[in-house]
Design a protein around this motif. Structure first.
Motif, PDB file in Angstrom:
ATOM      1  N   SER A 422       0.832  -1.207   0.000  1.00  0.00           N
ATOM      2  CA  SER A 422       0.000   0.000   0.000  1.00  0.00           C
ATOM      3  C   SER A 422       0.871   1.263   0.000  1.00  0.00           C
ATOM      4  O   SER A 422       0.545   2.267  -0.645  1.00  0.00           O
ATOM      5  CB  SER A 422      -0.919   0.018   1.223  1.00  0.00           C
ATOM      6  OG  SER A 422      -1.820  -1.061   1.190  1.00  0.00           O
ATOM      7  N   GLY A 426       0.634   3.844  -3.017  1.00  0.00           N
ATOM      8  CA  GLY A 426       0.272   5.224  -2.702  1.00  0.00           C
ATOM      9  C   GLY A 426       1.264   6.231  -3.239  1.00  0.00           C
ATOM     10  O   GLY A 426       0.905   7.354  -3.592  1.00  0.00           O
ATOM     11  N   GLU A 437      -7.664   2.391   0.841  1.00  0.00           N
ATOM     12  CA  GLU A 437      -7.136   3.106   1.999  1.00  0.00           C
ATOM     13  C   GLU A 437      -7.420   2.336   3.293  1.00  0.00           C
ATOM     14  O   GLU A 437      -6.557   2.243   4.178  1.00  0.00           O
ATOM     15  CB  GLU A 437      -7.752   4.510   2.071  1.00  0.00           C
ATOM     16  CG  GLU A 437      -7.297   5.351   3.251  1.00  0.00           C
ATOM     17  CD  GLU A 437      -5.863   5.857   3.162  1.00  0.00           C
ATOM     18  OE1 GLU A 437      -5.408   6.531   4.107  1.00  0.00           O
ATOM     19  OE2 GLU A 437      -5.190   5.566   2.142  1.00  0.00           O
ATOM     20  N   HIS A 440      -5.077  -0.591   3.852  1.00  0.00           N
ATOM     21  CA  HIS A 440      -3.823  -0.131   4.438  1.00  0.00           C
ATOM     22  C   HIS A 440      -3.972   0.051   5.953  1.00  0.00           C
ATOM     23  O   HIS A 440      -3.099  -0.355   6.745  1.00  0.00           O
ATOM     24  CB  HIS A 440      -3.412   1.183   3.773  1.00  0.00           C
ATOM     25  CG  HIS A 440      -2.046   1.640   4.142  1.00  0.00           C
ATOM     26  ND1 HIS A 440      -1.696   2.965   4.171  1.00  0.00           N
ATOM     27  CD2 HIS A 440      -0.924   0.968   4.510  1.00  0.00           C
ATOM     28  CE1 HIS A 440      -0.433   3.088   4.531  1.00  0.00           C
ATOM     29  NE2 HIS A 440       0.067   1.885   4.738  1.00  0.00           N
ATOM     30  N   PRO A 473      -4.211   9.199  -0.992  1.00  0.00           N
ATOM     31  CA  PRO A 473      -3.637   8.120  -0.189  1.00  0.00           C
ATOM     32  C   PRO A 473      -3.029   8.671   1.099  1.00  0.00           C
ATOM     33  O   PRO A 473      -2.626   9.823   1.172  1.00  0.00           O
ATOM     34  CB  PRO A 473      -2.568   7.520  -1.105  1.00  0.00           C
ATOM     35  CG  PRO A 473      -2.228   8.614  -2.051  1.00  0.00           C
ATOM     36  CD  PRO A 473      -3.478   9.396  -2.251  1.00  0.00           C
TER      37      PRO A 473
END
Length: 593
Positions: A422, A426, A437, A440, A473
Motif C-alpha cells: 500500500s 500510494g 485506503e 492499508h 492516499p
C-alpha cells in the motif's frame, strides 16, 4: 461691433469643419492623446500651428471705417488690423501640450501674423507667444490637480484674449487708434474665442471618450478571452490545450488564422492555411524563429515577411508575439490575416494584451505545477517515513510468533506485505479508493494489535456504496496511527477507536474517534495548521493531509479536529462527492505537457 459676431462665427466654422474631419483620423487622435514625447509635442506644435495660420488667413480685416470681408486674407493694409480666432488654437494646443508646445504654436501663429502686416502686427505676434507660454504653464499646473474641463479651457481662452487686447493697447501706436480698434473687436473676439474654445474642447473630449470607450471594450474583450482560455493554459503548452485556445481566439478576434508554438514546433494552427501550416511539424515560418530568438513582437504586412514558403498561402499579414515564462520566451502566439488592412492598431494592441495575459497564465500554471510537484514530493516523503520502530517491532513480533503460533505469524507476514505494498502504490497514485485506503489501515492495525492485544479495540463502520469513492492516499492511516500512538499513551484502561465513513449533503465524512487522554484547546487549535514541537511528534502529517485535501478539492474538502482533555479526540475528514474525477482531470492536464 456686434456685426462682427456672425462674420467671425462663419470664419470659425471653417476651422471647426477641418478640426472635426481631423478628429475622425486615427493619426489626429494619437496627437491629441500624445504621450509627452518630443515627437508627440512636435506634432502638436505643427497641427495647432497650422490652425493658427488658418485663423490668420480666415480673419476679418478691420479698416478705420469698415470691416473688409475677404474670403482669404493674404495681406493687411498698414492702417488695418485683423479680428480672428488665433488665440483659440494657441490656447488649446498649449493646454494639451504644456509651455514648450505653447511656445512653438505661438511662434508659428505669431510670426505668420506679423508677416501679414497691419498696425497691430507686432502686438499680435507678441501676444501669440505670451498666450502660448501662459496657457501651457497654466495647463501643466492644473493637470497636477485635475483633468482639464471645457469650462476651465473657456476661462483660459477668455483670459488669453483679454491679455491680447491689453498688449495691443500697450504696444500699438497711436494709442487712440488702438483704443478705437479694441472698442470694435474686443467683445466679439472674446465671445467668439470663448465659444470656439468650448466647441473645440467638446471635440477633444469626444476623442478622449472614444479612446476610453475603445480601451474599455478592448479590455473587456481581452479579459473575456483570458477567462475562456484560462482552464486550458493552466494545463501548460501542449497540443490539446493550445488547440482549444486557438479556436477561442479565432472565434473572438478578427484574425483569419491563429497558431501557437513552443520553442521547437507548432503546437496548433487553426483557420486559413491549415493545409500547409501543420502542427507538430517543426516551425513553419522564419518569422516565428525570429520572435523566439529576439523575444519581441514582430509584425508582417507582406506575404514575403511571413517567410511562408508555400506559394498558394492566403495569409498576407501577421503579428507574432512572444509568450514568456519568467522572462524567457517559452513559445509564440501568432495571429494571421488575409489582408494587411485587417491588422489594424486595435487588433495589434489586443493581441499584445492577450500575449501578456497568456504569459501570466502560463507562469501561474508553472507555479501551480511546481507547487503540486512539491506537494507530491512531500507526500512521497511522508509515505517513505515508515517508523523504524514500527518495522523492527513488527518483525520481532512475527519472529516470536513463528515459534508459538506459526499460522498467526504467517497472517501477520501477509499483513506486513499488504502494508508495504500500500505504501508503494500510494507513492505512485494521486488518489485511491476508500476501500484501498482501509486495507492499508487494517494491515497497520493487525500488526499493532498483535503487539498490544488488549490495549484497545477497533470499530469500523462504512456506509454501503462508499467503497469506490476516491481520496488522497495516506489520509486515514496517519490519523489512526496518531490515535494509537498518542491517545492511549500513559492510559491504563482499554481504549477504543472508531472509524466511521458516511455521507451527508453530497459529501463523504470519515470520522476517526478515540476515547483517549485528549488534548487542550490550545494544542487542538494548532494541529493541522502548522508543525508543532513535541516529544511525541511534529504534526506534519496532519498539516500535509489538510493541505492536500484543500488543494485537490479547491478548498471544498478539509480536516476538522475536536478534542477534550480526559474525554478523547475526534478527527473528521470531509470530501465533496460531486467533485469526483476533478483532480484526476486536473493532474492529467499537467502531465500531458
Amino acid at each position: 461691433m456686434m456685426h462682427l459676431l456672425p462674420l467671425m462665427l462663419e470664419r470659425m466654422g471653417i476651422i471647426f469643419i477641418v478640426a472635426f474631419l481631423l478628429s475622425r483620423l486615427k493619426s489626429f487622435q494619437r496627437i491629441i492623446n500624445n504621450d509627452q514625447r518630443i515627437s508627440g509635442k512636435m506634432l502638436l506644435i505643427a497641427v495647432f500651428g497650422i490652425f493658427g495660420i488658418m485663423s490668420n488667413y480666415t480673419g476679418i480685416e478691420i479698416n478705420p471705417n469698415s470691416a473688409a470681408e475677404h474670403t482669404w486674407l493674404l495681406e493687411v493694409e498698414p492702417d488695418s488690423a485683423i479680428a480672428n480666432t488665433r488665440i483659440l488654437g494657441i490656447g488649446i494646443g498649449a493646454l494639451l501640450g504644456g509651455p514648450f508646445v505653447g511656445l512653438g504654436i505661438g511662434l508659428i501663429a505669431g510670426l505668420h501674423r506679423f508677416t501679414l502686416g497691419g498696425f497691430t502686427a507686432e502686438a499680435c505676434a507678441i501676444s501669440a507667444v505670451l498666450a502660448g507660454l501662459a496657457a501651457g504653464y497654466i495647463g501643466v499646473q492644473y493637470r497636477k490637480k485635475s483633468r482639464i474641463t471645457p469650462l476651465f479651457a473657456v476661462s483660459v481662452g477668455v483670459v488669453m484674449e483679454i491679455i491680447q487686447m491689453g498688449i495691443i493697447l500697450l504696444v500699438t501706436k497711436p494709442f487712440e487708434m488702438a483704443l478705437d480698434l479694441i472698442k470694435v473687436i474686443g467683445i466679439p473676439m472674446i465671445v467668439i474665442n470663448g465659444f470656439g474654445t468650448l466647441l473645440f474642447m467638446f471635440i477633444i473630449q469626444s476623442i478622449f471618450r472614444e479612446e476610453e470607450r475603445a480601451r474599455a471594450v478592448q479590455t473587456n474583450k481581452a479579459f473575456h478571452i483570458a477567462d475562456q482560455t484560462l482552464p486550458f493554459f493552466r494545463q501548460g503548452l501542449n497540443p490539446d490545450s493550445c488547440k482549444e485556445v486557438a479556436q477561442i481566439l479565432l472565434r473572438l478576434t478578427d484574425a483569419d488564422a491563429v497558431a501557437i508554438t513552443d520553442q521547437k514546433q507548432v503546437l496548433t494552427h487553426v483557420g486559413a492555411a491549415s493545409d500547409h501550416h501543420l502542427p507538430l511539424k517543426g516551425l513553419a515560418t522564419g518569422l516565428t524563429k525570429k520572435v523566439l530568438e529576439e523575444g519581441t513582437i514582430i509584425t508582417a504586412r507582406k506575404k514575403e515577411e511571413i517567410f511562408c514558403f508555400n506559394e498558394n498561402c492566403p495569409l498576407q499579414a501577421a503579428v507574432v508575439l512572444p509568450l514568456k515564462v519568467h522572462d524567457k520566451t517559452a513559445g509564440t502566439l501568432k495571429l494571421y490575416f488575409k489582408h494587411p488592412n485587417q491588422m489594424n492598431e486595435v487588433e495589434q494592441e489586443l493581441a499584445e494584451g492577450l500575449a501578456n495575459l497568456f504569459s501570466t497564465q502560463l507562469e501561474l500554471a508553472k507555479a501551480e505545477l511546481q507547487s503540486k510537484l512539491l506537494k507530491d514530493a512531500e507526500i512521497k516523503a511522508l509515505q517513505a517515513q515508515v517508523h523504524p520502530h514500527f518495522l523492527f517491532n513488527a518483525i520481532n513480533t512475527i519472529s516470536a510468533l513463528c515459534r508459538t503460533d506459526a499460522e498467526k505469524a504467517r497472517k501477520l507476514l501477509l499483513e506486513l506485505s499488504v502494508f508495504f505494498r500500500s505504501n508503494l502504490q500510494g507513492s505512485r497514485q494521486t488518489v485511491i479508493t476508500l476501500e484501498k485506503e482501509l486495507e492499508h489501515v487494517k494491515a497497520y492495525l493487525s500488526l499493532e494489535q498483535a503487539r498490544f492485544p488488549n490495549k484497545y479495540t477497533i470499530t469500523l463502520r462504512m456506509e454501503e456504496g462508499l467503497e469506490k469513492v476516491t481520496l488522497p492516499p495516506f489520509t486515514l492511516q496517519p490519523l489512526v496511527e496518531n490515535a494509537i500512538r498518542h491517545a492511549f499513551s500513559h492510559v491504563k484502561s482499554k481504549g477504543h477507536v472508531l472509524i466511521h465513513a458516511y455521507t451527508k449533503d453530497e459529501k463523504m465524512y470519515v470520522l476517526v474517534e478515540d476515547d483517549g487522554k485528549g488534548m487542550t484547546k490550545d494544542e487542538t487549535e494548532s494541529l493541522g495548521k502548522q508543525a508543532v514541537k513535541s516529544k511525541e511528534g511534529t504534526g506534519t502529517a496532519l498539516v500535509n493531509i489538510r493541505e492536500r485535501l484543500e488543494g485537490i478539492y479547491n478548498m471544498k474538502a478539509g480536516i476538522h479536529i475536536h478534542s477534550e482533555e480526559g474525554i478523547g479526540t475526534k478527527v473528521l475528514v470531509t470530501i465533496p462527492l460531486d467533485k469526483k474525477g476533478v483532480y484526476e482531470n486536473h493532474v492529467k492536464g499537467f502531465y500531458s505537457r
